[in-house]
Design an enzyme around this catalytic site. Structure first.
Site, PDB file in Angstrom:
ATOM      1  N   GLU A  39      37.234  43.567  30.196  1.00 21.55           N
ATOM      2  CA  GLU A  39      36.613  44.586  31.043  1.00 21.55           C
ATOM      3  C   GLU A  39      35.112  44.400  31.206  1.00 21.55           C
ATOM      4  O   GLU A  39      34.547  44.676  32.259  1.00 21.55           O
ATOM      5  CB  GLU A  39      36.902  45.990  30.484  1.00 21.55           C
ATOM      6  CG  GLU A  39      38.324  46.497  30.723  1.00 21.55           C
ATOM      7  CD  GLU A  39      39.307  46.072  29.641  1.00 21.55           C
ATOM      8  OE1 GLU A  39      38.997  45.124  28.882  1.00 21.55           O
ATOM      9  OE2 GLU A  39      40.391  46.675  29.555  1.00 21.55           O
ATOM     10  N   GLY A  54      44.020  46.458  30.336  1.00 23.52           N
ATOM     11  CA  GLY A  54      45.078  47.453  30.173  1.00 23.52           C
ATOM     12  C   GLY A  54      46.376  46.847  29.657  1.00 23.52           C
ATOM     13  O   GLY A  54      47.189  47.549  29.040  1.00 23.52           O
ATOM     14  N   GLU A  76      45.940  46.778  26.015  1.00 22.17           N
ATOM     15  CA  GLU A  76      45.932  48.185  25.576  1.00 22.17           C
ATOM     16  C   GLU A  76      47.361  48.724  25.529  1.00 22.17           C
ATOM     17  O   GLU A  76      47.745  49.449  24.611  1.00 22.17           O
ATOM     18  CB  GLU A  76      45.058  49.026  26.514  1.00 22.17           C
ATOM     19  CG  GLU A  76      43.579  48.662  26.378  1.00 22.17           C
ATOM     20  CD  GLU A  76      42.686  49.383  27.365  1.00 22.17           C
ATOM     21  OE1 GLU A  76      42.949  49.252  28.579  1.00 22.17           O
ATOM     22  OE2 GLU A  76      41.744  50.067  26.944  1.00 22.17           O
TER      23      GLU A  76
HETATM   24  N1  3HC Z   1      44.149  44.362  39.304  1.00 28.60           N
HETATM   25  C1  3HC Z   1      44.428  44.116  40.593  1.00 28.60           C
HETATM   26  N2  3HC Z   1      44.703  42.897  41.078  1.00 28.60           N
HETATM   27  C2  3HC Z   1      44.697  41.883  40.216  1.00 28.60           C
HETATM   28  C3  3HC Z   1      44.405  42.051  38.860  1.00 28.60           C
HETATM   29  C4  3HC Z   1      44.126  43.360  38.401  1.00 28.60           C
HETATM   30  N3  3HC Z   1      43.866  43.620  37.123  1.00 28.60           N
HETATM   31  N4  3HC Z   1      44.463  40.845  38.252  1.00 28.60           N
HETATM   32  C5  3HC Z   1      44.781  39.952  39.200  1.00 28.60           C
HETATM   33  N5  3HC Z   1      44.923  40.572  40.390  1.00 28.60           N
HETATM   34  C6  3HC Z   1      45.326  39.971  41.663  1.00 28.60           C
HETATM   35  C7  3HC Z   1      44.273  39.034  42.211  1.00 28.60           C
HETATM   36  O1  3HC Z   1      43.339  39.746  42.987  1.00 28.60           O
HETATM   37  C8  3HC Z   1      45.103  38.088  43.025  1.00 28.60           C
HETATM   38  O2  3HC Z   1      45.408  38.737  44.227  1.00 28.60           O
HETATM   39  P1  3HC Z   1      45.610  37.897  45.577  1.00 28.60           P
HETATM   40  O3  3HC Z   1      46.725  36.948  45.294  1.00 28.60           O
HETATM   41  O4  3HC Z   1      45.927  38.950  46.565  1.00 28.60           O
HETATM   42  O5  3HC Z   1      44.304  37.218  45.816  1.00 28.60           O
HETATM   43  C9  3HC Z   1      46.401  37.981  42.234  1.00 28.60           C
HETATM   44  O6  3HC Z   1      46.436  39.134  41.409  1.00 28.60           O
HETATM   45  C10 3HC Z   1      46.487  36.753  41.369  1.00 28.60           C
HETATM   46  O7  3HC Z   1      45.302  36.670  40.588  1.00 28.60           O
HETATM   47  P2  3HC Z   1      44.621  35.270  40.241  1.00 28.60           P
HETATM   48  O8  3HC Z   1      44.467  34.473  41.469  1.00 28.60           O
HETATM   49  O9  3HC Z   1      43.411  35.573  39.443  1.00 28.60           O
HETATM   50  O10 3HC Z   1      45.775  34.630  39.344  1.00 28.60           O
HETATM   51  P3  3HC Z   1      45.669  33.664  38.102  1.00 28.60           P
HETATM   52  O11 3HC Z   1      47.063  33.352  37.773  1.00 28.60           O
HETATM   53  O12 3HC Z   1      44.697  32.590  38.364  1.00 28.60           O
HETATM   54  O13 3HC Z   1      45.059  34.546  36.901  1.00 28.60           O
HETATM   55  C11 3HC Z   1      44.798  36.500  35.522  1.00 28.60           C
HETATM   56  C12 3HC Z   1      45.760  35.634  36.364  1.00 28.60           C
HETATM   57  C13 3HC Z   1      44.314  35.687  34.318  1.00 28.60           C
HETATM   58  C14 3HC Z   1      45.537  37.731  35.070  1.00 28.60           C
HETATM   59  C15 3HC Z   1      43.580  36.863  36.388  1.00 28.60           C
HETATM   60  O14 3HC Z   1      44.051  37.425  37.582  1.00 28.60           O
HETATM   61  C16 3HC Z   1      42.635  37.854  35.779  1.00 28.60           C
HETATM   62  O15 3HC Z   1      41.781  37.479  35.001  1.00 28.60           O
HETATM   63  N6  3HC Z   1      42.769  39.132  36.178  1.00 28.60           N
HETATM   64  C17 3HC Z   1      41.859  40.175  35.757  1.00 28.60           C
HETATM   65  C18 3HC Z   1      41.985  40.495  34.302  1.00 28.60           C
HETATM   66  C19 3HC Z   1      41.149  41.691  33.995  1.00 28.60           C
HETATM   67  O16 3HC Z   1      39.935  41.708  34.191  1.00 28.60           O
HETATM   68  N7  3HC Z   1      41.771  42.739  33.474  1.00 28.60           N
HETATM   69  C20 3HC Z   1      41.114  43.946  33.155  1.00 28.60           C
HETATM   70  C21 3HC Z   1      41.256  44.893  34.274  1.00 28.60           C
HETATM   71  S1  3HC Z   1      40.359  46.360  34.034  1.00 28.60           S
HETATM   72  C22 3HC Z   1      41.307  47.262  32.964  1.00 28.60           C
HETATM   73  O17 3HC Z   1      42.361  46.843  32.565  1.00 28.60           O
HETATM   74  C23 3HC Z   1      40.768  48.590  32.632  1.00 28.60           C
HETATM   75  C24 3HC Z   1      41.509  49.239  31.521  1.00 28.60           C
HETATM   76  O18 3HC Z   1      40.812  49.047  30.330  1.00 28.60           O
HETATM   77  C25 3HC Z   1      41.689  50.728  31.764  1.00 28.60           C
END
Ligand code: 3HC
Length: 689
Positions: A122, A99, A102
């Site tokens: 995703e 997102g 996006e």
């Molecule tokens: N939603 C909710 N929580 C999230 C999140 C997200 N998208 N991304 C990270 N967090 C939270 C983690 O759970 C963690 O929480 P905690 O401290 O309570 O355990 C905290 O944020 C920190 O995350 P990391 O330990 O992973 O931190 P890093 O600095 O190592 O990495 C990051 C940061 C690269 C952004 C990694 O968190 C990541 O890869 N996040 C997910 C990315 C992702 O998959 N995004 C797509 C989401 S789905 C989407 O966007 C749908 C859309 O198309 C509609």
């Protein structure tokens, strides 16, 4: 959640929702309101969208998925952003993922810092982009460049993003100032470039390339529902207008959020992050400084561990007892780095830097200056205890002393030192420079600051550390042993190696247990059973015949002319029948489902015992270990999550039956499993108990 500052006709909206500025309901509402305010404000000509912290936006808030939707939805906010009559430029300082990208693509311009990375990950959560990503990215860079990015989920660094056309420019220095300039240029020129209006990248050639990529992707992973959905969404964008195609994307996204695969992957995402928190270990536990390391043993494991330090910029001394072994070990490490440089995964300068951080030495006394010493010698208690008692006299006060053991009692190793508080286990997986998982073994006397330091160090080494307690084989190998035992039993009862392996690969593992055994070498398990006890009648007979697996061309399977995939061997099948007869076992046929149950339920049962004993703090830790160390299919969420989806009552009843059928009482359901099954409970529910 969103700071709003206006200066010189420019409104700067800064997202401030740490740690990753995820676009949860409050943030969406705040952004929507800030945008509306900036549009209404006559003094504002242009808008810059920035974010606080290291991450621009980590995506939609994953924890909201599957819950009742809370307005405004992300697609609605992005639609208003896209339609904003004033130019909006995103200032992307860090990761813009899902997102987050996006959001940036719904702006009219994008400026990135060199440290930014951009992607749509995703797919890794079992879904597809759901806020226009499958439509805007192909319009921005072509479907043939966009599809592979969405299919792998791998982000691209800023430079590549600029080359592809995802961002307008990469700037060093003041990012927000650069975004302001860009926005004002747009305002002056009267242009309001919207990605949705573009079609110049949707050429016939690009469409053909996308169709070829799509056909290949679906063929490679025919069961991945989200890959099919991704193909349909991207194709919709090539065949329909933007709004209609976005509706297709949205419908696919909504369906996928309910898909059990996606639920399992989202569970695994949070379980992995939760594993970093150890109950009873406060966040502010002091840490010891780790600036130098020593690794004892220059074998495959020691060399791999040394590389992890060198990669992380920590100088490391590799210690051996004799020059030949040391030279061979260091040469192997050099070759591995040379290979990486040749493949282009590191630069030649990085290769030289990393090689330069590894020093070889003969004699334990060279471990004296290290902040952490990792022993990676033979898996033999006598050898390890001898090393630790010497280390006790050599290591500097306060140094962390770690043993890289896969099975052995870390308490017994710590006990030979006068400083058991400084001792713990670090169970790396092979190849150590590649595999992310590390079981961090907390011994009875390990000091909290030693554990906290080891966990931090794991992250610095780019690993996934999971804390476990002391027992034979810790979490992973202890459960694996259950599977191996059940596999042998299945052979005797009538399933042949290829049938067992086929059931396990159909379940989602890359390899079945017998093909795996052949790859690892059947002599390894055989020797370890000799040392630690236990019998595997079929595997042991094969090893006794010198059939060690791939390396001897024969094991459970045949590998003629150095083949990597084995073929069935009638001799082995006859041997199995003979051994079964010797053991008086009546043979019958097994369905793939029965095979899976026979292999996996005992593992789940062992997982329950591991929880009862407190060896693992939570089911999610066990699942994180199995997904990252043993190739458990992530979309099944790990053995404990999977067990919940099967139903604990079903598993407990089956185990009772297996115990009766095989005469093996250890198959009886563990008390915890029995209790949960009787209550209609689940492992997931344990957290809230
Ligand atoms: N939603 C909710 N929580 C999230 C999140 C997200 N998208 N991304 C990270 N967090 C939270 C983690 O759970 C963690 O929480 P905690 O401290 O309570 O355990 C905290 O944020 C920190 O995350 P990391 O330990 O992973 O931190 P890093 O600095 O190592 O990495 C990051 C940061 C690269 C952004 C990694 O968190 C990541 O890869 N996040 C997910 C990315 C992702 O998959 N995004 C797509 C989401 S789905 C989407 O966007 C749908 C859309 O198309 C509609």
């Amino acid at each position: 959640m969103v700071r709003h500052e206006v200066d010189g006709g420019v409104a700067v909206l800064t997202l401030a929702n740490p740690p990753v500025n995820a676009l949860g309901a409050e943030t969406r509402a705040a952004l929507d309101a800030a945008l509306a305010q900036a549009v209404a404000d006559e003094s504002v000509r242009v808008i810059v969208l920035a974010a606080e912290g290291r991450v621009f936006v980590g995506g939609a808030d994953i924890s909201e998925f599957g819950k009742p939707p809370r307005p405004p939805s992300l697609p609605d906010v992005l639609e208003r952003l896209d339609a904003c009559p004033k130019p909006v430029v995103a200032a992307i300082g860090g990761a813009a993922l899902g997102g987050g990208l996006e959001l940036a693509m719904a702006c009219h311009g994008r400026i990135a810092a060199p440290t930014a990375k951009l992607g749509l990950p995703e797919i890794k959560l079992g879904i597809i982009p759901g806020a226009g990503g499958t439509q805007r990215l192909p319009r921005l860079i072509g479907p043939d460049a966009a599809f592979p990015m969405m299919l792998t989920g791998e982000p691209v660094p800023a430079g590549k993003a600029a080359a592809l056309g995802i961002v307008d420019a990469v700037v060093l220095g003041d990012l927000v100032a650069a975004a302001r300039t860009r926005a004002l240029e747009l305002a002056d020129s009267g242009a309001l470039p919207r990605v949705r209006d573009r079609s110049d990248k949707l050429t016939a050639e690009a469409r053909d390339r996308f169709e070829a990529q799509a056909a290949e992707a679906v063929k490679r992973d025919p069961d991945a529902t989200n890959v099919h959905a991704l193909v349909r969404a991207v194709r919709a964008g090539l065949e329909q207008d933007f709004d209609a195609a976005v509706s297709v994307e949205r419908a696919e996204f909504r369906m996928l959020v309910e898909d059990p695969r996606s639920k399992a992957l989202r569970y695994a995402f949070f379980a992995e992050r939760e594993a970093a928190r150890v109950p009873g270990l406060p966040k502010d536990t002091p840490r010891r400084a780790i600036e130098t390391a020593a690794v004892i043993g220059a074998g495959t494991m020691g060399g791999g561990i040394a590389m992890c330090f060198a990669n992380a910029g920590i100088p490391v001394t590799v210690i051996e007892t004799e020059a030949g072994a040391l030279e061979r070990g260091l040469a192997r490490v050099k070759d591995l780095y040379a290979g990486s440089a040749k493949r282009g995964s590191i630069t030649e300068a990085q290769r030289d830097e990393r090689v330069g951080r590894i020093t070889g030495a003969i004699g334990l006394e060279h471990a004296g200056a290290a902040d952490i010493v990792i022993e990676a010698a033979f898996e033999d208690m006598g050898v390890k205890r001898a090393i630790f008692s010497k280390l006790d006299t050599i290591a500097k006060p306060g140094a962390i002393l770690a043993t890289n053991t896969s099975y052995l009692d870390v308490n017994a190793i710590a006990a030979v030192t006068g400083r058991p508080q400084d001792v713990l286990g670090l169970h790396f997986f092979s190849p150590a420079n590649v595999m992310r998982l590390v079981e961090v073994v907390r011994a009875d006397k390990t000091a909290p600051d030693v554990l906290a330091t080891a966990l931090d160090l794991g992250k610095r080494l780019n690993k996934l550390p999971v804390t476990v307690g002391v027992c034979f084989g810790f979490v992973g190998n202890r459960m694996l042993e259950r599977r191996s035992r059940a596999g042998e039993r299945l052979l005797l009862e009538g399933a042949l190696p290829h049938a067992v392996d086929a059931a396990v690969t159909a379940f989602g593992f890359r390899m079945g247990p017998f093909a795996m055994g052949d790859l690892a070498g059947l002599d390894i398990g055989w020797r370890s059973r000799k040392d630690f006890g236990g019998r595997a009648p079929v595997a042991d007979s094969l090893a006794e015949m010198g059939r060690y697996g791939q390396k001897t061309g024969r094991g459970f399977y045949l590998y003629p002319d150095g083949a990597r995939t084995g073929t069935r061997d009638p001799e082995v099948e006859a041997l199995i029948e003979r051994v079964a007869a010797e053991h008086g076992v009546t043979r019958r046929s097994f369905t793939p489902d029965e095979i899976v149950a026979r292999l996996m339920y005992p593992m789940v049962n062992e997982g329950a015992r591991i929880l009862e004993e407190g060896i693992a703090a939570r089911p999610g830790d066990i699942d994180t270990i199995w997904i990252n160390g043993y190739n458990w299919p992530a979309w099944r969420g790990g053995p404990m999550h999977w067990a919940d989806t099967v139903g604990l009552k079903t598993i407990a009843e089956a185990l009772t039956r297996f115990a009766a059928e095989t005469g093996d009482d250890s198959q009886e359901p563990a008390p915890l499993l029995k209790k949960l099954a009787a209550e209609g409970g689940s492992f997931a529910g344990l957290k809230n108990a």
